[in-house]
Design a protein around this motif. Structure first.
Motif, PDB file in Angstrom:
ATOM      1  N   HIS A   1      38.809  24.813  37.287  1.00 16.03           N
ATOM      2  CA  HIS A   1      37.537  24.369  36.715  1.00 16.03           C
ATOM      3  C   HIS A   1      37.384  24.990  35.339  1.00 16.03           C
ATOM      4  O   HIS A   1      37.515  26.204  35.179  1.00 16.03           O
ATOM      5  CB  HIS A   1      36.387  24.793  37.628  1.00 16.03           C
ATOM      6  CG  HIS A   1      35.042  24.292  37.181  1.00 16.03           C
ATOM      7  ND1 HIS A   1      34.743  22.960  37.054  1.00 16.03           N
ATOM      8  CD2 HIS A   1      33.920  24.964  36.825  1.00 16.03           C
ATOM      9  CE1 HIS A   1      33.490  22.819  36.659  1.00 16.03           C
ATOM     10  NE2 HIS A   1      32.968  24.028  36.500  1.00 16.03           N
ATOM     11  N   GLN A   2      37.156  24.155  34.355  1.00 16.50           N
ATOM     12  CA  GLN A   2      36.962  24.580  32.973  1.00 16.50           C
ATOM     13  C   GLN A   2      38.078  25.507  32.497  1.00 16.50           C
ATOM     14  O   GLN A   2      37.838  26.554  31.906  1.00 16.50           O
ATOM     15  CB  GLN A   2      35.591  25.230  32.810  1.00 16.50           C
ATOM     16  CG  GLN A   2      34.465  24.257  33.067  1.00 16.50           C
ATOM     17  CD  GLN A   2      33.084  24.865  32.890  1.00 16.50           C
ATOM     18  OE1 GLN A   2      32.928  26.089  32.818  1.00 16.50           O
ATOM     19  NE2 GLN A   2      32.075  24.013  32.811  1.00 16.50           N
ATOM     20  N   GLY A   3      39.320  25.109  32.812  1.00 14.18           N
ATOM     21  CA  GLY A   3      40.488  25.828  32.326  1.00 14.18           C
ATOM     22  C   GLY A   3      40.840  27.098  33.060  1.00 14.18           C
ATOM     23  O   GLY A   3      41.735  27.820  32.643  1.00 14.18           O
ATOM     24  N   ALA A   4      40.164  27.397  34.158  1.00  8.72           N
ATOM     25  CA  ALA A   4      40.461  28.610  34.914  1.00  8.72           C
ATOM     26  C   ALA A   4      40.705  28.246  36.374  1.00  8.72           C
ATOM     27  O   ALA A   4      40.299  27.189  36.848  1.00  8.72           O
ATOM     28  CB  ALA A   4      39.308  29.602  34.817  1.00  8.72           C
TER      29      ALA A   4
ATOM     30  N   ALA B   1      43.569  35.829  39.127  1.00  7.14           N
ATOM     31  CA  ALA B   1      44.270  36.666  38.155  1.00  7.14           C
ATOM     32  C   ALA B   1      44.805  35.812  37.018  1.00  7.14           C
ATOM     33  O   ALA B   1      45.171  34.654  37.212  1.00  7.14           O
ATOM     34  CB  ALA B   1      45.419  37.409  38.827  1.00  7.14           C
ATOM     35  N   VAL B   2      44.840  36.402  35.843  1.00  8.13           N
ATOM     36  CA  VAL B   2      45.386  35.704  34.689  1.00  8.13           C
ATOM     37  C   VAL B   2      46.899  35.604  34.836  1.00  8.13           C
ATOM     38  O   VAL B   2      47.510  36.287  35.652  1.00  8.13           O
ATOM     39  CB  VAL B   2      44.986  36.402  33.371  1.00  8.13           C
ATOM     40  CG1 VAL B   2      43.488  36.285  33.143  1.00  8.13           C
ATOM     41  CG2 VAL B   2      45.406  37.844  33.362  1.00  8.13           C
TER      42      VAL B   2
ATOM     43  N   ALA C   1      41.668  39.254  36.966  1.00  9.23           N
ATOM     44  CA  ALA C   1      40.692  38.618  36.087  1.00  9.23           C
ATOM     45  C   ALA C   1      39.694  39.650  35.581  1.00  9.23           C
ATOM     46  O   ALA C   1      39.490  40.700  36.184  1.00  9.23           O
ATOM     47  CB  ALA C   1      39.964  37.506  36.846  1.00  9.23           C
ATOM     48  N   THR C   2      39.066  39.323  34.488  1.00  9.00           N
ATOM     49  CA  THR C   2      38.057  40.186  33.895  1.00  9.00           C
ATOM     50  C   THR C   2      36.851  40.299  34.818  1.00  9.00           C
ATOM     51  O   THR C   2      36.432  39.313  35.430  1.00  9.00           O
ATOM     52  CB  THR C   2      37.621  39.620  32.533  1.00  9.00           C
ATOM     53  OG1 THR C   2      38.770  39.519  31.704  1.00  9.00           O
ATOM     54  CG2 THR C   2      36.587  40.512  31.859  1.00  9.00           C
TER      55      THR C   2
ATOM     56  N   GLN D   1      40.463  43.650  42.807  1.00  9.17           N
ATOM     57  CA  GLN D   1      40.831  44.246  41.528  1.00  9.17           C
ATOM     58  C   GLN D   1      40.264  43.434  40.376  1.00  9.17           C
ATOM     59  O   GLN D   1      40.170  42.203  40.463  1.00  9.17           O
ATOM     60  CB  GLN D   1      42.346  44.363  41.395  1.00  9.17           C
ATOM     61  CG  GLN D   1      42.940  45.369  42.361  1.00  9.17           C
ATOM     62  CD  GLN D   1      44.411  45.625  42.089  1.00  9.17           C
ATOM     63  OE1 GLN D   1      45.064  44.930  41.310  1.00  9.17           O
ATOM     64  NE2 GLN D   1      44.951  46.637  42.744  1.00  9.17           N
ATOM     65  N   VAL D   2      39.900  44.146  39.313  1.00 10.80           N
ATOM     66  CA  VAL D   2      39.357  43.528  38.109  1.00 10.80           C
ATOM     67  C   VAL D   2      39.930  44.226  36.889  1.00 10.80           C
ATOM     68  O   VAL D   2      40.423  45.348  36.973  1.00 10.80           O
ATOM     69  CB  VAL D   2      37.810  43.632  38.061  1.00 10.80           C
ATOM     70  CG1 VAL D   2      37.173  42.913  39.226  1.00 10.80           C
ATOM     71  CG2 VAL D   2      37.346  45.078  37.990  1.00 10.80           C
ATOM     72  N   THR D   3      39.837  43.527  35.758  1.00 12.91           N
ATOM     73  CA  THR D   3      40.138  44.148  34.475  1.00 12.91           C
ATOM     74  C   THR D   3      38.794  44.412  33.802  1.00 12.91           C
ATOM     75  O   THR D   3      37.950  43.518  33.718  1.00 12.91           O
ATOM     76  CB  THR D   3      41.009  43.229  33.604  1.00 12.91           C
ATOM     77  OG1 THR D   3      42.223  42.952  34.301  1.00 12.91           O
ATOM     78  CG2 THR D   3      41.328  43.882  32.266  1.00 12.91           C
TER      79      THR D   3
END
Length: 154
Positions: free
Chosen positions: A75-78, A100-101, A107-108, A124-126
């Motif tokens: 959705h919307q590029g993610a 995750a990227v 992901a942030t 987990q997050v960034t």
């Protein structure tokens, strides 16, 4: 619960007691199995609609075609993962976590909207260029605001 003397019951009373025990046991099994059965029915319905895991998000019309917990959509590029069962919300609003990227980093961190998308233990997050892991369930704070809720990942 105090023990009771079954020898004091008539055959008819014992048969009624057995029926009640059977019915209650059956009811408890149905309650325990219900969420998994609903989740499977939603997955089957999604498949019948031609929706595939990881496909483009489509606004559900009802709980019948809602996304199950763990479903992934774009959705919307993610890429997003549903954090709740019977998810009818738009990714990025509530009930979804950005995946995750591509470089493998989490992901942030984003502010959860509430319990539906709060971080769970192990998520987990960034955040500020560092990777953190939540050490509590229901975590709605960023690592700077509540450091005790996060552990920096080496």
């Amino acid at each position: 619960m105090a023990p009771f003397d079954l020898t004091e019951y008539t055959d008819t009373e014992l048969e009624e007691l057995l029926r009640e025990v059977f019915n209650e046991t059956n009811r408890r099994q149905q309650v325990a199995q219900g969420p998994a059965q609903v989740d499977q029915a939603i997955k089957d319905y999604q498949a019948a609609l031609g929706r595939v895991d990881g496909g483009e998000w489509v606004q559900p019309g009802s709980a019948v075609d809602a996304y199950p917990e763990g479903a992934t959509v774009t959705h919307q590029g993610a890429t997003w993962t549903s954090t709740v069962a019977a998810n009818v919300w738009e990714p990025g609003v509530a009930g979804w976590r950005e995946a995750a990227v591509q470089d493998g980093a989490p992901a942030t961190w984003v502010q959860p909207s509430g319990g539906a998308d709060a971080y769970k233990t192990g998520d987990q997050v960034t955040f500020d260029g560092e990777v953190y892991q939540s050490v509590i369930d229901g975590n709605v704070w960023d690592p700077a605001a509540y450091p005790d809720g996060w552990e920096k990942v080496a």
